[in-house]
Design a protein around this motif. Structure first.
Motif, PDB file in Angstrom:
ATOM      1  N   ILE A   1       3.266   9.400   8.461  1.00  0.00           N
ATOM      2  CA  ILE A   1       3.598   7.977   8.459  1.00  0.00           C
ATOM      3  C   ILE A   1       4.903   7.736   9.218  1.00  0.00           C
ATOM      4  O   ILE A   1       5.028   6.783   9.990  1.00  0.00           O
ATOM      5  CB  ILE A   1       3.727   7.463   7.016  1.00  0.00           C
TER       6      ILE A   1
ATOM      7  N   CYS B   1       5.496   3.531   1.158  1.00  0.00           N
ATOM      8  CA  CYS B   1       4.838   2.273   0.827  1.00  0.00           C
ATOM      9  C   CYS B   1       5.134   1.264   1.927  1.00  0.00           C
ATOM     10  O   CYS B   1       6.198   1.304   2.553  1.00  0.00           O
ATOM     11  CB  CYS B   1       5.324   1.741  -0.515  1.00  0.00           C
TER      12      CYS B   1
ATOM     13  N   ILE C   1       0.841  -1.196   0.000  1.00  0.00           N
ATOM     14  CA  ILE C   1       0.000   0.000   0.000  1.00  0.00           C
ATOM     15  C   ILE C   1       0.878   1.248   0.000  1.00  0.00           C
ATOM     16  O   ILE C   1       2.045   1.213   0.403  1.00  0.00           O
ATOM     17  CB  ILE C   1      -0.953   0.030   1.210  1.00  0.00           C
ATOM     18  N   ARG C   2       0.291   2.352  -0.465  1.00  0.00           N
ATOM     19  CA  ARG C   2       1.020   3.616  -0.507  1.00  0.00           C
ATOM     20  C   ARG C   2       0.214   4.688   0.205  1.00  0.00           C
ATOM     21  O   ARG C   2      -1.006   4.773   0.046  1.00  0.00           O
ATOM     22  CB  ARG C   2       1.250   4.043  -1.966  1.00  0.00           C
ATOM     23  N   SER C   3       0.889   5.523   0.968  1.00  0.00           N
ATOM     24  CA  SER C   3       0.203   6.633   1.618  1.00  0.00           C
ATOM     25  C   SER C   3      -0.063   7.746   0.604  1.00  0.00           C
ATOM     26  O   SER C   3       0.513   7.773  -0.481  1.00  0.00           O
ATOM     27  CB  SER C   3       1.029   7.157   2.791  1.00  0.00           C
ATOM     28  N   CYS C   4      -0.923   8.678   0.985  1.00  0.00           N
ATOM     29  CA  CYS C   4      -1.426   9.686   0.046  1.00  0.00           C
ATOM     30  C   CYS C   4      -0.695  11.016   0.098  1.00  0.00           C
ATOM     31  O   CYS C   4      -1.119  11.965  -0.576  1.00  0.00           O
ATOM     32  CB  CYS C   4      -2.916   9.926   0.311  1.00  0.00           C
TER      33      CYS C   4
ATOM     34  N   GLN D   1      -3.072   5.358   5.474  1.00  0.00           N
ATOM     35  CA  GLN D   1      -2.558   5.769   4.181  1.00  0.00           C
ATOM     36  C   GLN D   1      -3.267   6.982   3.605  1.00  0.00           C
ATOM     37  O   GLN D   1      -2.833   7.559   2.610  1.00  0.00           O
ATOM     38  CB  GLN D   1      -2.647   4.604   3.195  1.00  0.00           C
TER      39      GLN D   1
ATOM     40  N   SER E   1       5.327  10.441   0.331  1.00  0.00           N
ATOM     41  CA  SER E   1       4.557   9.223   0.588  1.00  0.00           C
ATOM     42  C   SER E   1       5.491   8.069   0.939  1.00  0.00           C
ATOM     43  O   SER E   1       6.692   8.092   0.639  1.00  0.00           O
ATOM     44  CB  SER E   1       3.710   8.850  -0.637  1.00  0.00           C
TER      45      SER E   1
ATOM     46  N   LYS F   1       0.968  -3.234   8.107  1.00  0.00           N
ATOM     47  CA  LYS F   1       0.855  -2.196   7.073  1.00  0.00           C
ATOM     48  C   LYS F   1      -0.389  -1.341   7.269  1.00  0.00           C
ATOM     49  O   LYS F   1      -0.393  -0.142   6.971  1.00  0.00           O
ATOM     50  CB  LYS F   1       0.859  -2.817   5.683  1.00  0.00           C
ATOM     51  N   ASN F   2      -1.464  -1.921   7.790  1.00  0.00           N
ATOM     52  CA  ASN F   2      -2.700  -1.163   7.972  1.00  0.00           C
ATOM     53  C   ASN F   2      -2.681  -0.300   9.229  1.00  0.00           C
ATOM     54  O   ASN F   2      -3.623   0.453   9.483  1.00  0.00           O
ATOM     55  CB  ASN F   2      -3.895  -2.115   8.004  1.00  0.00           C
TER      56      ASN F   2
END
Length: 255
Positions: A119, A95, A85-88, A106, A93, A101-102
């Motif tokens: 993050i 990954c 997943i990648r943050s916004c 993100q 950002s 990861k959750n």
């Protein structure tokens, strides 16, 4: 390299990885990491794009799905991998994949991309958080930007990239976001290595010519934060050698 119940932020140089013979392609290296990652651990990499608004037209608008990372081919290969997943954040950002990861929201975009609520902030507060420098020197050590934030350096409120036409705003498909703190130059983060090697256990292993350094995040913060607070110029380049750092030297000179 990757152990149980740990959470890693990895910076890498594929040039050094390839020269050492550890992996022949970025995909081979990333696949190796993902296969080695224990089920109880997590792996992050930066996916910075530096999508700032600029005084001249034609600047990039960040797209979380399609805008490629600008911090190396390994990070970009990781970004495009399955179950990552990648943050916004439009400029900085990250990954992530793995057990936690959750844990990283993100969708959050903060005024300080490497500061409070970011993050990196959440990663630094995790138990058993480690940074790996794989073939890179300490100029890639993003955690040091976070330590500057924790030190509440007044110069962080000033944009060090204004001379390049970079504005204190991040732009994405979600809109424009004001930046109250902008990370500056990291070239002199190499100064931190000597301090860390002298006072804490810096774990270095070698694969032929490739140096892989692992650092405990909380130990690093505990050692360097008081030093940066007492000497706000510790991680800046020398005066007259770097325009972004000179911007911050000038602010500190007035205090």
């Amino acid at each position: 390299m990757l152990q149980e119940n740990r959470h890693y932020l990895l910076h890498s140089s594929f040039k050094e990885i390839k020269q050492s013979g550890l992996a022949g392609t970025p995909n081979e290296f990333v696949t190796m990491l993902l296969n080695e990652l224990p089920e109880t651990s997590s792996l992050m990499m930066p996916a910075f794009t530096y999508s700032f608004k600029k005084s001249a037209p034609g600047y990039e608008i960040f797209d979380v799905v399609n805008t490629p990372s600008k911090v190396g081919v390994v990070a970009e290969t990781f970004r495009c991998s399955h179950n990552v997943i990648r943050s916004c954040d439009p400029t900085h950002s990250f990954c992530a994949t793995g057990a936690h990861k959750n844990y990283f929201d993100q969708f959050t975009i903060t005024n300080a991309p490497l500061g409070k609520g970011s993050i990196l902030d959440k990663f630094a507060q995790m138990d058993n958080a480690y940074v790996i420098l794989c073939g890179t020197d300490f100029s890639s050590f993003t955690l040091l930007h976070y330590i500057e934030y924790l030190a509440e350096l007044p110069c962080l409120k000033y944009n060090p990239w204004e001379y390049l036409g970079v504005l204190a705003e991040a732009v994405s498909q979600r809109g424009t976001f004001v930046r109250t703190e902008i990370p500056g130059c990291s070239k002199s983060f190499t100064k931190a290595e000597k301090i860390l090697v002298e006072y804490i256990a810096v774990n270095s292993i070698f694969h032929n010519t490739l140096r892989i350094v692992t650092l405990n995040v909380q130990e690093t913060i505990s050692l360097l934060l008081p030093l940066v607070k007492s000497n706000p110029r510790l991680l800046l380049c020398d005066k007259g050698t770097c325009k972004p750092c000179d911007t911050r030297h000038k602010i500190l000179d007035t205090l």
